[in-house]
Design an enzyme around this catalytic site. Structure first.
Site, PDB file in Angstrom:
ATOM      1  CE  LYS A  89     114.539  45.263  66.605  1.00 52.80           C
ATOM      2  NZ  LYS A  89     113.619  45.679  65.591  1.00 52.80           N
ATOM      3  CE  LYS A 123     117.597  49.441  63.753  1.00 56.72           C
ATOM      4  NZ  LYS A 123     116.543  48.969  62.816  1.00 56.72           N
TER       5      LYS A 123
END
Ligand code: CTP
Length: 153
Positions: free
Chosen positions: A46, A44
């Site tokens: 992240k 993602k």
């Protein structure tokens, strides 16, 4: 019996997370939380301060969370809904519309986020503190340097 399911990274647990999970538990009887694994976070784009095992342990320690599962990929939601007999799939409203395609099997709802706090904000504040410390240290070092030079001259 109503089962509620939600997903998230939950890094550096803060009051926004706690309030969301409390409200979700109040919607039913059983609250299941899918905590994103480190590999899924990477996917993602992240990153988290706490590794998956620690984020999982922290969420498990909350009295209003009944079960924690690993969130490993985008497509698992439909399967999880079947596996855990989920009635409500709920997320914070930063995800509005994202999971509507799962509707039909389950009720999908989005709850308003707590304003003024996020893991990203906390990370920003911490990194500013570090920058301030480095700046103060640099100032002190250059002052000492000037003093030494003066003493030598
Ligand atoms: N959440 C919330 N209120 C906040 C922050 C998060 O209700 N102030 C909810 C999100 O909407 C999500 C869940 O908590 O459903 C987990 O969010 P997560 O992305 O882990 O937390 P954030 O603080 O939003 O993290 P980041 O800044 O890294 O996106």
């Amino acid at each position: 019996m109503t089962t509620v399911l939600t997903y998230g990274t939950f890094d550096l647990l803060h009051v926004g997370h706690v309030r969301l999970l409390r409200r979700l538990k109040a919607l039913g009887d059983t609250l299941i939380v899918g905590v994103s694994t480190d590999a899924f976070n990477e996917l993602k784009g992240k990153s988290s301060i706490y590794p998956f095992a620690e984020r999982r342990e922290i969420i498990e320690a909350l009295g209003f969370v009944d079960q924690v599962i690993a969130e490993e990929h985008w497509e698992q939601k439909r399967d999880d809904v079947q596996t855990y007999n989920v009635d409500i799939l709920a997320m914070g409203d930063d995800w509005v519309g994202e999971f509507d395609d799962i509707a039909g099997d389950v009720e999908v709802i989005y709850l308003p986020r707590t304003e003024g706090i996020s893991t990203t904000d906390i990370k920003t504040v911490i990194s500013r503190v570090e920058e301030d410390k480095i700046f103060a240290l640099e100032q002190a070092v250059s002052q000492v340097g000037r003093l030494v030079k003066k003493l030598r001259d």
